[in-house]
Design an enzyme around this catalytic site. Structure first.
Site, mmCIF file in Angstrom:
data_model
loop_
_atom_site.group_PDB
_atom_site.id
_atom_site.type_symbol
_atom_site.label_atom_id
_atom_site.label_comp_id
_atom_site.label_asym_id
_atom_site.label_seq_id
_atom_site.Cartn_x
_atom_site.Cartn_y
_atom_site.Cartn_z
ATOM 1 N N GLY A 6 0.825 -1.214 0.000
ATOM 2 C CA GLY A 6 0.000 0.000 0.000
ATOM 3 C C GLY A 6 0.849 1.250 0.000
ATOM 4 N N ALA A 7 1.941 1.232 -0.753
ATOM 5 C CA ALA A 7 2.924 2.326 -0.690
ATOM 6 C C ALA A 7 2.653 3.441 -1.699
ATOM 7 C CB ALA A 7 4.322 1.768 -0.895
ATOM 8 N N ASN A 8 1.497 3.385 -2.357
ATOM 9 C CA ASN A 8 1.236 4.437 -3.342
ATOM 10 C C ASN A 8 0.428 5.602 -2.783
ATOM 11 O OD1 ASN A 8 -1.160 3.088 -3.127
ATOM 12 N ND2 ASN A 8 -1.434 2.693 -5.304
ATOM 13 N N THR A 9 0.169 5.583 -1.475
ATOM 14 C CA THR A 9 -0.592 6.671 -0.875
ATOM 15 C C THR A 9 -0.362 6.716 0.640
ATOM 16 O OG1 THR A 9 -2.812 7.658 -0.714
ATOM 17 C CG2 THR A 9 -2.678 5.285 -0.471
ATOM 18 N N GLY A 10 -0.672 7.848 1.256
ATOM 19 C CA GLY A 10 -0.721 7.966 2.711
ATOM 20 C C GLY A 10 0.534 7.570 3.461
ATOM 21 N N ILE A 11 0.325 6.844 4.553
ATOM 22 C CA ILE A 11 1.427 6.436 5.436
ATOM 23 C C ILE A 11 2.434 5.556 4.692
ATOM 24 C CG2 ILE A 11 2.022 5.166 7.543
ATOM 25 C CD1 ILE A 11 -0.868 5.722 8.490
ATOM 26 N N TYR A 22 -13.633 -3.650 10.616
ATOM 27 C CA TYR A 22 -12.288 -3.047 10.573
ATOM 28 C C TYR A 22 -11.571 -3.301 11.897
ATOM 29 C CZ TYR A 22 -8.654 0.557 10.555
ATOM 30 O OH TYR A 22 -7.453 1.221 10.639
#
Length: 295
Positions: free
Chosen positions: A25-30, A179
């Site tokens: 998930g490295a394409n946005t945010g944290i 979640y």
């Protein structure tokens, strides 16, 4: 206002030339901020993303900002075990080492839906997807020791429960609680993984990044409004990345393998998150669901 609420900054000066890192998930945010900082320190960084096109844009941005050309994008859809296995197969064929795995990607407040393999989306992506990915990369992590696995969880785990009779939300479903359950699973996975990896040179940590301005709330218009109202009090993605970076980089943290961190300190977890029996059972059930031999 935001500065008043800040605490927890990764002060490690460790440099990473020759080290290999995977961030999901490295394409946005944290995830993006975490990958950028690790690239800044000289690591070879893999951005493991579902959206490769977006990932390529982020990789170019990171390369430009850091001067590090070794920022690579690979397709990874955590809602599909075929994609996870394909990513791992490609990575293992490409790389001889893996020093840091950051299981950062996640979904939140998803309306009830199932992954390609029939798992409830939150449990499937946030827990089972990363469980399988870690399993497939574990031998490489052991060969590259000392190495680390960082699992991004949440304070929301306090509201989570592992109900083995309703793990896929088929009997009862609330997307907010789904979640929370998956974030509790992240902590239980970290504890059990640490127990199993004792003496291997691979250590693992779970983190609460703080309440961060991110795209995680994209599936809830109500949460988007709340996020906007409280944005002065929320962390930026860069601030949210600090605890992941702390657990990935800080020297001497090995003795705290299996612990949960928030604001770059060991944090309190719920009673269920400390339950070793539940952690072991969740491990076995996860192996069964993913057709991994239980050892």
């Amino acid at each position: 206002m935001r500065k008043l609420l800040l605490s927890g900054v990764c002060t490690s000066t460790v440099q990473l030339p020759g080290k290999v890192v995977v961030v999901t998930g490295a394409n946005t945010g944290i995830g993006k901020e975490t990958a950028k900082e690790l690239a800044q320190r000289g690591a070879r960084v893999y951005l493991a993303c579902r959206d490769v096109q977006k990932g390529e844009l982020v990789a170019k941005e990171i390369q430009t900002k850091t001067g590090n050309r070794q920022v690579l994008v690979r397709k990874l859809d955590l809602s599909d075990t075929k994609s996870i296995r394909a990513f791992a197969k490609g990575f293992l064929a490409e790389e001889k080492q893996l020093h840091i795995l950051i299981n950062n990607a996640g979904v939140m407040m998803y309306p009830y839906s199932k992954t390609a393999d029939g798992f409830e989306m939150h449990m499937g992506v946030n827990h089972l997807g990363h469980f399988l990915l870690t399993h497939l990369l574990l031998e490489k992590l052991k060969e590259s020791a000392p190495s680390r696995v960082v699992n991004v969880s949440s304070l929301a785990h306090h509201l989570g429960r592992i109900n083995f009779h309703n793990l896929q939300g088929e009997k009862f479903y609330n997307r907010g609680l789904a979640y929370c359950h998956s974030k509790l699973a992240n902590i239980l996975f970290t504890r059990e993984l640490a127990r199993r990896l004792k003496g291997s040179g691979v250590t693992t940590y779970s983190v609460h990044p703080g309440t961060v301005i991110s795209e995680l709330v994209r599936h809830s218009s109500l949460l988007r409004c709340v996020w906007w109202l409280f944005s002065p009090f929320l962390k930026t993605p860069q601030q949210g990345a600090q605890t992941s970076l702390y657990c990935a980089l800080t020297e001497g943290l090995e003795v705290l393998s299996g612990k949960h961190f928030s604001d770059c300190h060991v944090a309190w977890v719920s009673a269920q998150a400390r339950n070793e029996t539940i952690a072991r059972r969740l491990w076995d059930v996860s192996c069964d669901l993913l057709s991994i031999p239980v050892d």
